[in-house]
Design a protein around this motif. Structure first.
Motif, PDB file in Angstrom:
ATOM      1  N   TYR A   6      -2.012  -3.207  35.955  1.00 52.95           N
ATOM      2  CA  TYR A   6      -1.639  -4.613  36.452  1.00 52.95           C
ATOM      3  C   TYR A   6      -2.557  -4.648  37.588  1.00 52.95           C
ATOM      4  O   TYR A   6      -3.329  -3.556  38.230  1.00 52.95           O
ATOM      5  CB  TYR A   6      -0.070  -4.459  37.083  1.00 52.95           C
ATOM      6  CG  TYR A   6       0.201  -3.545  38.266  1.00 52.95           C
ATOM      7  CD1 TYR A   6       0.448  -2.202  37.951  1.00 52.95           C
ATOM      8  CD2 TYR A   6       0.475  -3.860  39.511  1.00 52.95           C
ATOM      9  CE1 TYR A   6       1.058  -1.132  38.895  1.00 52.95           C
ATOM     10  CE2 TYR A   6       0.912  -2.896  40.322  1.00 52.95           C
ATOM     11  CZ  TYR A   6       0.974  -1.622  40.086  1.00 52.95           C
ATOM     12  OH  TYR A   6       1.494  -0.745  41.119  1.00 52.95           O
ATOM     13  N   HIS A   8      -2.719  -5.817  41.772  1.00 54.88           N
ATOM     14  CA  HIS A   8      -1.777  -6.176  42.813  1.00 54.88           C
ATOM     15  C   HIS A   8      -2.890  -6.161  44.097  1.00 54.88           C
ATOM     16  O   HIS A   8      -3.486  -5.185  44.410  1.00 54.88           O
ATOM     17  CB  HIS A   8      -0.677  -5.221  43.096  1.00 54.88           C
ATOM     18  CG  HIS A   8       0.124  -5.756  44.055  1.00 54.88           C
ATOM     19  ND1 HIS A   8       0.731  -6.904  44.177  1.00 54.88           N
ATOM     20  CD2 HIS A   8       0.671  -4.816  45.118  1.00 54.88           C
ATOM     21  CE1 HIS A   8       1.441  -7.032  45.340  1.00 54.88           C
ATOM     22  NE2 HIS A   8       1.368  -5.589  45.923  1.00 54.88           N
ATOM     23  N   THR A  63       0.053  -9.147  38.758  1.00 54.47           N
ATOM     24  CA  THR A  63      -0.310  -9.659  37.444  1.00 54.47           C
ATOM     25  C   THR A  63      -0.627  -8.679  36.234  1.00 54.47           C
ATOM     26  O   THR A  63      -1.372  -7.529  36.710  1.00 54.47           O
ATOM     27  CB  THR A  63      -1.766 -10.557  37.489  1.00 54.47           C
ATOM     28  OG1 THR A  63      -1.708 -11.534  38.561  1.00 54.47           O
ATOM     29  CG2 THR A  63      -2.430 -11.145  36.292  1.00 54.47           C
ATOM     30  N   LEU A  64       0.253  -8.863  35.069  1.00 51.81           N
ATOM     31  CA  LEU A  64       0.133  -7.569  34.501  1.00 51.81           C
ATOM     32  C   LEU A  64      -1.244  -8.124  33.311  1.00 51.81           C
ATOM     33  O   LEU A  64      -1.831  -8.886  33.057  1.00 51.81           O
ATOM     34  CB  LEU A  64       1.587  -7.652  33.416  1.00 51.81           C
ATOM     35  CG  LEU A  64       2.553  -7.523  33.804  1.00 51.81           C
ATOM     36  CD1 LEU A  64       3.815  -7.356  32.793  1.00 51.81           C
ATOM     37  CD2 LEU A  64       2.539  -6.085  34.498  1.00 51.81           C
ATOM     38  N   HIS A 115      -4.767 -10.428  27.953  1.00 50.25           N
ATOM     39  CA  HIS A 115      -3.797  -9.821  28.725  1.00 50.25           C
ATOM     40  C   HIS A 115      -2.429 -10.579  28.519  1.00 50.25           C
ATOM     41  O   HIS A 115      -2.659 -11.873  27.796  1.00 50.25           O
ATOM     42  CB  HIS A 115      -4.091 -10.160  30.099  1.00 50.25           C
ATOM     43  CG  HIS A 115      -5.398  -9.202  30.494  1.00 50.25           C
ATOM     44  ND1 HIS A 115      -5.734  -7.858  30.172  1.00 50.25           N
ATOM     45  CD2 HIS A 115      -6.619  -9.611  30.945  1.00 50.25           C
ATOM     46  CE1 HIS A 115      -6.683  -7.596  30.688  1.00 50.25           C
ATOM     47  NE2 HIS A 115      -7.316  -8.755  31.016  1.00 50.25           N
ATOM     48  N   TRP A 192       3.715  -4.277  27.862  1.00 52.79           N
ATOM     49  CA  TRP A 192       3.624  -2.893  28.344  1.00 52.79           C
ATOM     50  C   TRP A 192       3.637  -2.009  27.293  1.00 52.79           C
ATOM     51  O   TRP A 192       3.734  -2.280  25.942  1.00 52.79           O
ATOM     52  CB  TRP A 192       4.739  -2.600  29.194  1.00 52.79           C
ATOM     53  CG  TRP A 192       6.135  -3.220  28.924  1.00 52.79           C
ATOM     54  CD1 TRP A 192       6.642  -3.210  27.641  1.00 52.79           C
ATOM     55  CD2 TRP A 192       6.750  -4.172  29.654  1.00 52.79           C
ATOM     56  NE1 TRP A 192       7.859  -3.912  27.751  1.00 52.79           N
ATOM     57  CE2 TRP A 192       7.809  -4.668  28.633  1.00 52.79           C
ATOM     58  CE3 TRP A 192       6.530  -4.906  30.904  1.00 52.79           C
ATOM     59  CZ2 TRP A 192       8.861  -5.671  29.272  1.00 52.79           C
ATOM     60  CZ3 TRP A 192       7.185  -5.777  31.434  1.00 52.79           C
ATOM     61  CH2 TRP A 192       8.555  -5.881  30.504  1.00 52.79           C
TER      62      TRP A 192
END
Ligand code: MG
Length: 286
Positions: A6, A8, A63-64, A115, A192
């Motif tokens: 992710y 950040h 944000t993944l 993504h 994930w």
């Protein structure tokens, strides 16, 4: 564990998701590939960190990215691995309806990775027949060469969702899948990796794709023609698999190519790929 990559505050990190958000695991390994390569010992440390962390960052604040944003190699893919999908594909191409006797392997370029939440460029100048394919993907955890079927699942690090976005007209025109399945952004992955201990039977999962809220693919991973142990055993009989390699296991029926009339992705279409025990991977065609 649900392991994520992710962003950040502008920094790319890896972490694990729990009920209150994401726990940063970057102190253990800089990338998901490094975490995987660290083996069971490092994964145990990740579990400890996850259990002991006093706070987590809310999922909404990060944000993944795809769990493996840049695979080291091509994504290894299986084609025609669900009977109903194989039949719908062959019928759409006017070919004899004969199921494969051996796993059909092809690949997608690492640059195709997209993504969770990422937009999928349709590239109408290249293709007018873009199509969706929800798939269960597995990530290899340790080097595998000539693995027996009985041992194959012990080489799996975890599972994720992959949308094998395809360009049907180019699949036919170029007679091989590599180009038509490798367009930039055509491999949304995530949200994930669920570690293998949480999915003891990868063939007991409902698998679905919802297009603008309408369920168009709805099947079960138990319906694969060649199960995951067979695919790993077959591929590793000639090709070394390495930690972080991704194998995506094929899509069930319900793709646009198989519909009457055929239905192709258009700008704004929302694809939600859902697999039981993993979650939902959402992307928008653009
Ligand atoms: Mg596929």
């Amino acid at each position: 564990m649900k392991l994520v990559t992710y962003h950040h505050n502008g920094v790319e990190r890896i972490g694990a998701v729990r009920s209150d958000g994401v726990v940063d695991l970057s102190v253990l390994a800089p990338t998901m590939l490094d975490l995987i390569a660290g083996g069971p010992g490092l994964l145990d440390q990740a579990r400890e960190l996850l259990a002991q962390a006093e706070s987590a960052t809310p999922l909404e604040a990060v944000t993944l990215l795809a769990p493996i944003p840049r695979p080291r190699k091509n994504i290894i893919c299986l084609g025609m691995n669900y009977a109903a999908h194989a039949i719908e594909s062959l019928r759409a191409k006017g070919l004899p309806e004969k199921l494969p006797e051996y796993p059909v392997f092809f690949s997608k370029a690492p640059t195709a990775v997209n993504h969770p939440g990422g937009s999928v460029p349709l590239m109408p100048e290249l293709s007018s027949e873009r199509d969706w394919e929800v798939e269960l993907a597995l990530v290899i955890g340790r080097q595998a060469r000539n693995v027996a079927k009985e041992e194959a699942l012990t080489y799996v690090f975890g599972y994720t969702i992959l949308n094998d976005v395809s360009a049907r007209d180019l699949q036919t025109r170029h007679q091989q899948f590599f180009f038509s399945k490798s367009f930039d952004g055509s491999a949304p992955m995530g949200p994930w990796i669920v570690t293998a201990d949480e999915i003891p039977d990868p063939h007991a999962l409902r698998i679905q794709l919802h297009l603008n809220g309408e369920t168009v693919q709805d099947s079960h991973t138990g319906d694969m023609i060649f199960d995951i142990p067979t695919s790993i055993a077959t591929f590793s009989s000639g090709v070394t698999l390495e930690p972080g390699d991704i194998i995506t296991t094929g899509t069930p029926s319900g793709v646009g190519m198989g519909m009457t009339p055929q239905r192709w992705l258009k700008s704004g279409d929302v694809m939600e790929c859902e697999i039981e025990r993993i979650g939902v991977l959402r992307n928008v065609a653009e």
